[in-house]
Design a protein around this motif. Sequence first.
Motif, mmCIF file in Angstrom:
data_model
loop_
_atom_site.group_PDB
_atom_site.id
_atom_site.type_symbol
_atom_site.label_atom_id
_atom_site.label_comp_id
_atom_site.label_asym_id
_atom_site.label_seq_id
_atom_site.Cartn_x
_atom_site.Cartn_y
_atom_site.Cartn_z
ATOM 1 N N GLN A 1 -20.952 1.383 92.205
ATOM 2 C CA GLN A 1 -22.059 0.772 92.946
ATOM 3 C C GLN A 1 -21.823 0.870 94.457
ATOM 4 O O GLN A 1 -22.744 1.158 95.225
ATOM 5 C CB GLN A 1 -22.201 -0.706 92.550
ATOM 6 C CG GLN A 1 -22.785 -0.914 91.171
ATOM 7 C CD GLN A 1 -22.787 -2.372 90.759
ATOM 8 O OE1 GLN A 1 -22.264 -3.230 91.461
ATOM 9 N NE2 GLN A 1 -23.375 -2.646 89.601
ATOM 10 N N GLN A 2 -20.568 0.655 94.827
ATOM 11 C CA GLN A 2 -20.233 0.737 96.244
ATOM 12 C C GLN A 2 -20.446 2.166 96.748
ATOM 13 O O GLN A 2 -20.979 2.388 97.840
ATOM 14 C CB GLN A 2 -18.765 0.315 96.445
ATOM 15 C CG GLN A 2 -18.450 -0.126 97.852
ATOM 16 C CD GLN A 2 -17.053 -0.743 97.917
ATOM 17 O OE1 GLN A 2 -16.273 -0.666 96.981
ATOM 18 N NE2 GLN A 2 -16.758 -1.361 99.034
ATOM 19 N N GLN B 1 -24.086 2.763 97.021
ATOM 20 C CA GLN B 1 -24.586 2.036 98.194
ATOM 21 C C GLN B 1 -24.236 2.790 99.473
ATOM 22 O O GLN B 1 -25.080 2.958 100.367
ATOM 23 C CB GLN B 1 -23.976 0.617 98.217
ATOM 24 C CG GLN B 1 -24.588 -0.303 99.252
ATOM 25 C CD GLN B 1 -26.037 -0.647 98.942
ATOM 26 O OE1 GLN B 1 -26.442 -0.695 97.792
ATOM 27 N NE2 GLN B 1 -26.839 -0.843 99.964
ATOM 28 N N LYS C 1 -26.398 5.796 99.717
ATOM 29 C CA LYS C 1 -27.744 5.431 100.182
ATOM 30 C C LYS C 1 -27.742 5.150 101.686
ATOM 31 O O LYS C 1 -28.642 5.580 102.404
ATOM 32 C CB LYS C 1 -28.246 4.181 99.430
ATOM 33 C CG LYS C 1 -28.705 4.465 98.022
ATOM 34 C CD LYS C 1 -29.177 3.187 97.358
ATOM 35 C CE LYS C 1 -29.574 3.432 95.927
ATOM 36 N NZ LYS C 1 -29.984 2.205 95.243
ATOM 37 N N GLU C 2 -26.710 4.426 102.104
ATOM 38 C CA GLU C 2 -26.612 4.106 103.534
ATOM 39 C C GLU C 2 -26.485 5.389 104.365
ATOM 40 O O GLU C 2 -27.113 5.536 105.410
ATOM 41 C CB GLU C 2 -25.396 3.194 103.797
ATOM 42 C CG GLU C 2 -25.545 1.779 103.291
ATOM 43 C CD GLU C 2 -26.637 1.009 103.985
ATOM 44 O OE1 GLU C 2 -26.850 1.216 105.207
ATOM 45 O OE2 GLU C 2 -27.317 0.210 103.313
#
Length: 199
Positions: A135-136, A139, A142-143
């Motif tokens: 997930q990190q 994330q 995505k960032e």
Amino acid sequence: MKTIIILTIFSVLTLTGYAQNAQTYFNSSANYYVKDKKVEAMQTIRDGLAKYPNDEKLQALAEKMKQEKKEQDKKDQEKKEEEKKEQEKKDQQKKEEKNKDQEKKDQEKKDQQEKNEEKDKQENNEKKNSEKDKQQGEQEKKEQQKQTNPDMAEKLEKMNISEEMAMKLLDAMKNQERQYLQQNKRKATKSKDKSKPDW
């Protein structure tokens, strides 16, 4: 005078016969006793004392036999009690060994259970950490995409499509485009002259 002599002889004969018969009982009983036939020895003494209750030898032998019988009974009783104690001790040892074996099995079972629980806990932690890392990573991806192409990220969020899904759609569109181009290449650019052969 004759009467006195006859009475004296009769008394002596009677006493001699008495002594001989009491001695016979004593000897028979002693022989039985020496041969370890104590029941017969005791019975012979009883018979002798029934006929000659005042005979000191028979009384002494009877008393000695009674005393030895008491001592023998006491020894037998002590032996039985000792055997009983020994058996109880063995039973106790068996019981203790059985309890120790059971405790050992229970401890091994408990240790195995704790080991399994620890393993499950570790696997769950690893799984959680893996999911968390994933997930990190997503994330961060995505960032990063938002930073490189902020407009695209906003558009995808508005369309409610994940980046992964968008990539799949793009790949599918590229494949369709390739197929379309390949089909067009197959179509001839010039129309065939019907007067000429195909070859």
